[in-house]
Write a protein that holds these residues in place. Structure first.
Motif, PDB file in Angstrom:
ATOM      1  N   ARG A 115       0.806  -1.215   0.000  1.00 19.27           N
ATOM      2  CA  ARG A 115       0.000   0.000   0.000  1.00 19.27           C
ATOM      3  C   ARG A 115       0.842   1.270   0.000  1.00 19.27           C
ATOM      4  O   ARG A 115       0.291   2.373  -0.034  1.00 19.27           O
ATOM      5  CB  ARG A 115      -0.937   0.001   1.208  1.00 19.27           C
ATOM      6  CG  ARG A 115      -1.994  -1.068   1.133  1.00 19.27           C
ATOM      7  CD  ARG A 115      -2.947  -0.992   2.305  1.00 19.27           C
ATOM      8  NE  ARG A 115      -3.990  -2.006   2.249  1.00 19.27           N
ATOM      9  CZ  ARG A 115      -4.930  -2.156   3.158  1.00 19.27           C
ATOM     10  NH1 ARG A 115      -4.964  -1.364   4.213  1.00 19.27           N
ATOM     11  NH2 ARG A 115      -5.832  -3.097   3.017  1.00 19.27           N
ATOM     12  N   THR A 116       2.151   1.138   0.057  1.00 19.30           N
ATOM     13  CA  THR A 116       2.991   2.334   0.000  1.00 19.30           C
ATOM     14  C   THR A 116       2.768   3.029  -1.340  1.00 19.30           C
ATOM     15  O   THR A 116       2.917   2.410  -2.391  1.00 19.30           O
ATOM     16  CB  THR A 116       4.470   1.955   0.137  1.00 19.30           C
ATOM     17  OG1 THR A 116       4.676   1.303   1.390  1.00 19.30           O
ATOM     18  CG2 THR A 116       5.350   3.192   0.060  1.00 19.30           C
ATOM     19  N   PRO A 117       2.375   4.289  -1.325  1.00 18.80           N
ATOM     20  CA  PRO A 117       2.091   4.992  -2.581  1.00 18.80           C
ATOM     21  C   PRO A 117       3.299   5.006  -3.511  1.00 18.80           C
ATOM     22  O   PRO A 117       4.431   5.163  -3.068  1.00 18.80           O
ATOM     23  CB  PRO A 117       1.736   6.405  -2.116  1.00 18.80           C
ATOM     24  CG  PRO A 117       1.285   6.235  -0.709  1.00 18.80           C
ATOM     25  CD  PRO A 117       2.111   5.127  -0.162  1.00 18.80           C
ATOM     26  N   TRP A 118       3.027   4.883  -4.811  1.00 19.06           N
ATOM     27  CA  TRP A 118       4.130   4.818  -5.759  1.00 19.06           C
ATOM     28  C   TRP A 118       4.953   6.098  -5.728  1.00 19.06           C
ATOM     29  O   TRP A 118       6.147   6.078  -6.025  1.00 19.06           O
ATOM     30  CB  TRP A 118       3.620   4.507  -7.164  1.00 19.06           C
ATOM     31  CG  TRP A 118       2.740   5.540  -7.799  1.00 19.06           C
ATOM     32  CD1 TRP A 118       1.384   5.565  -7.809  1.00 19.06           C
ATOM     33  CD2 TRP A 118       3.170   6.692  -8.548  1.00 19.06           C
ATOM     34  NE1 TRP A 118       0.947   6.657  -8.493  1.00 19.06           N
ATOM     35  CE2 TRP A 118       2.008   7.357  -8.969  1.00 19.06           C
ATOM     36  CE3 TRP A 118       4.416   7.197  -8.904  1.00 19.06           C
ATOM     37  CZ2 TRP A 118       2.057   8.516  -9.725  1.00 19.06           C
ATOM     38  CZ3 TRP A 118       4.472   8.353  -9.668  1.00 19.06           C
ATOM     39  CH2 TRP A 118       3.292   9.000 -10.056  1.00 19.06           C
ATOM     40  N   GLY A 119       4.349   7.208  -5.358  1.00 19.30           N
ATOM     41  CA  GLY A 119       5.070   8.463  -5.293  1.00 19.30           C
ATOM     42  C   GLY A 119       6.129   8.513  -4.209  1.00 19.30           C
ATOM     43  O   GLY A 119       6.974   9.420  -4.199  1.00 19.30           O
ATOM     44  N   GLU A 120       6.104   7.537  -3.311  1.00 20.76           N
ATOM     45  CA  GLU A 120       7.088   7.516  -2.237  1.00 20.76           C
ATOM     46  C   GLU A 120       8.309   6.667  -2.582  1.00 20.76           C
ATOM     47  O   GLU A 120       9.223   6.549  -1.777  1.00 20.76           O
ATOM     48  CB  GLU A 120       6.439   7.004  -0.950  1.00 20.76           C
ATOM     49  CG  GLU A 120       5.359   7.941  -0.406  1.00 20.76           C
ATOM     50  CD  GLU A 120       4.870   7.537   0.972  1.00 20.76           C
ATOM     51  OE1 GLU A 120       5.531   6.697   1.614  1.00 20.76           O
ATOM     52  OE2 GLU A 120       3.817   8.055   1.384  1.00 20.76           O
ATOM     53  N   TYR A 121       8.311   6.083  -3.756  1.00 16.67           N
ATOM     54  CA  TYR A 121       9.487   5.341  -4.199  1.00 16.67           C
ATOM     55  C   TYR A 121      10.476   6.324  -4.829  1.00 16.67           C
ATOM     56  O   TYR A 121      10.093   7.176  -5.625  1.00 16.67           O
ATOM     57  CB  TYR A 121       9.103   4.273  -5.221  1.00 16.67           C
ATOM     58  CG  TYR A 121       8.513   3.030  -4.602  1.00 16.67           C
ATOM     59  CD1 TYR A 121       7.212   3.020  -4.102  1.00 16.67           C
ATOM     60  CD2 TYR A 121       9.261   1.857  -4.516  1.00 16.67           C
ATOM     61  CE1 TYR A 121       6.684   1.875  -3.530  1.00 16.67           C
ATOM     62  CE2 TYR A 121       8.734   0.710  -3.956  1.00 16.67           C
ATOM     63  CZ  TYR A 121       7.443   0.725  -3.463  1.00 16.67           C
ATOM     64  OH  TYR A 121       6.922  -0.418  -2.903  1.00 16.67           O
ATOM     65  N   LYS A 122      11.727   6.164  -4.490  1.00 14.87           N
ATOM     66  CA  LYS A 122      12.730   7.136  -4.938  1.00 14.87           C
ATOM     67  C   LYS A 122      13.326   6.780  -6.296  1.00 14.87           C
ATOM     68  O   LYS A 122      13.637   7.664  -7.096  1.00 14.87           O
ATOM     69  CB  LYS A 122      13.855   7.229  -3.894  1.00 14.87           C
ATOM     70  CG  LYS A 122      14.889   8.301  -4.201  1.00 14.87           C
ATOM     71  CD  LYS A 122      15.866   8.461  -3.053  1.00 14.87           C
ATOM     72  CE  LYS A 122      16.855   9.583  -3.339  1.00 14.87           C
ATOM     73  NZ  LYS A 122      17.808   9.769  -2.219  1.00 14.87           N
ATOM     74  N   TYR A 123      13.498   5.496  -6.563  1.00 14.41           N
ATOM     75  CA  TYR A 123      14.174   5.080  -7.797  1.00 14.41           C
ATOM     76  C   TYR A 123      13.231   4.236  -8.649  1.00 14.41           C
ATOM     77  O   TYR A 123      12.538   3.350  -8.137  1.00 14.41           O
ATOM     78  CB  TYR A 123      15.429   4.270  -7.453  1.00 14.41           C
ATOM     79  CG  TYR A 123      16.387   4.998  -6.556  1.00 14.41           C
ATOM     80  CD1 TYR A 123      16.518   4.657  -5.214  1.00 14.41           C
ATOM     81  CD2 TYR A 123      17.160   6.049  -7.054  1.00 14.41           C
ATOM     82  CE1 TYR A 123      17.396   5.325  -4.387  1.00 14.41           C
ATOM     83  CE2 TYR A 123      18.041   6.729  -6.233  1.00 14.41           C
ATOM     84  CZ  TYR A 123      18.150   6.366  -4.902  1.00 14.41           C
ATOM     85  OH  TYR A 123      19.023   7.043  -4.084  1.00 14.41           O
ATOM     86  N   TRP A 124      13.263   4.492  -9.962  1.00 14.25           N
ATOM     87  CA  TRP A 124      12.351   3.834 -10.897  1.00 14.25           C
ATOM     88  C   TRP A 124      13.073   3.361 -12.141  1.00 14.25           C
ATOM     89  O   TRP A 124      14.079   3.943 -12.562  1.00 14.25           O
ATOM     90  CB  TRP A 124      11.258   4.823 -11.331  1.00 14.25           C
ATOM     91  CG  TRP A 124      10.240   5.049 -10.275  1.00 14.25           C
ATOM     92  CD1 TRP A 124      10.281   5.970  -9.271  1.00 14.25           C
ATOM     93  CD2 TRP A 124       9.029   4.323 -10.091  1.00 14.25           C
ATOM     94  NE1 TRP A 124       9.172   5.857  -8.474  1.00 14.25           N
ATOM     95  CE2 TRP A 124       8.381   4.864  -8.959  1.00 14.25           C
ATOM     96  CE3 TRP A 124       8.419   3.268 -10.768  1.00 14.25           C
ATOM     97  CZ2 TRP A 124       7.162   4.382  -8.488  1.00 14.25           C
ATOM     98  CZ3 TRP A 124       7.213   2.788 -10.305  1.00 14.25           C
ATOM     99  CH2 TRP A 124       6.592   3.345  -9.179  1.00 14.25           C
ATOM    100  N   GLY A 125      12.513   2.312 -12.720  1.00 14.73           N
ATOM    101  CA  GLY A 125      12.915   1.905 -14.049  1.00 14.73           C
ATOM    102  C   GLY A 125      11.963   2.532 -15.059  1.00 14.73           C
ATOM    103  O   GLY A 125      10.916   3.080 -14.697  1.00 14.73           O
ATOM    104  N   ARG A 126      12.287   2.429 -16.325  1.00 21.56           N
ATOM    105  CA  ARG A 126      11.484   3.064 -17.381  1.00 21.56           C
ATOM    106  C   ARG A 126      10.261   2.260 -17.773  1.00 21.56           C
ATOM    107  O   ARG A 126       9.409   2.767 -18.499  1.00 21.56           O
ATOM    108  CB  ARG A 126      12.348   3.300 -18.615  1.00 21.56           C
ATOM    109  CG  ARG A 126      13.408   4.353 -18.386  1.00 21.56           C
ATOM    110  CD  ARG A 126      14.154   4.671 -19.652  1.00 21.56           C
ATOM    111  NE  ARG A 126      15.139   5.718 -19.441  1.00 21.56           N
ATOM    112  CZ  ARG A 126      15.938   6.187 -20.377  1.00 21.56           C
ATOM    113  NH1 ARG A 126      15.868   5.701 -21.600  1.00 21.56           N
ATOM    114  NH2 ARG A 126      16.808   7.136 -20.091  1.00 21.56           N
ATOM    115  N   GLY A 127      10.162   1.052 -17.331  1.00 17.22           N
ATOM    116  CA  GLY A 127       8.996   0.257 -17.656  1.00 17.22           C
ATOM    117  C   GLY A 127       9.225  -0.652 -18.843  1.00 17.22           C
ATOM    118  O   GLY A 127       9.987  -0.342 -19.759  1.00 17.22           O
ATOM    119  N   THR A 128       8.538  -1.766 -18.809  1.00 15.00           N
ATOM    120  CA  THR A 128       8.591  -2.717 -19.916  1.00 15.00           C
ATOM    121  C   THR A 128       7.162  -3.153 -20.227  1.00 15.00           C
ATOM    122  O   THR A 128       6.375  -3.442 -19.326  1.00 15.00           O
ATOM    123  CB  THR A 128       9.504  -3.914 -19.574  1.00 15.00           C
ATOM    124  OG1 THR A 128       9.601  -4.793 -20.691  1.00 15.00           O
ATOM    125  CG2 THR A 128       9.025  -4.687 -18.354  1.00 15.00           C
TER     126      THR A 128
END
Length: 124
Positions: free
Chosen positions: A105-118
């Motif tokens: 349930r941690t909001p995605w906006g609280e994640y610091k690092y992301w990949g570009r998606g596949t």
């Protein structure tokens, strides 16, 4: 730090895929890893997370039984295995990293690092 997700593609319903997420430059074993997906016109949703050591995995109800998250800290890579793919699994899949504590349930906006998606596309 840019995470690198790959492994998506076009798959027939009933098939399986394993997505990978490499995290070069990240203190990988200090972070929870989350997998998200976003279908066209829908909000980004978390399908599951895995703890730093990999000893704990949490999934949303819709992902239980078909989705498996794992990680290899020696390779700084996380994985998402999806079995029995359905057309409704069609989405862009993202990986993300966040320090603990982290739950589905941690909001995605609280994640610091992301990949570009596949992109994962499941044909019926």
């Amino acid at each position: 730090v840019q995470l690198q997700a790959c492994g998506g593609g076009l798959v027939q319903a009933g098939g399986s895929l394993r997505l990978s997420c490499a995290a070069p430059g990240l203190y990988f074993d200090l972070h929870y890893m989350g997998w998200f997906r976003q279908a066209p016109g829908e909000e980004r949703e978390c399908v599951g997370v895995i703890s730093q050591s990999g000893s704990r995995t949490l999934y949303v109800d819709s992902a239980k039984g078909r989705f498996t998250i794992s990680r290899d800290n020696a390779k700084s890579t996380a994985y998402l295995q999806i079995e029995s793919l359905k057309p409704e699994d069609t989405a862009v899949y993202y990986c993300a990293a966040r320090r603990p504590p982290t739950v589905v349930r941690t909001p995605w906006g609280e994640y610091k690092y992301w990949g570009r998606g596949t992109q994962v596309t499941v044909s019926s």
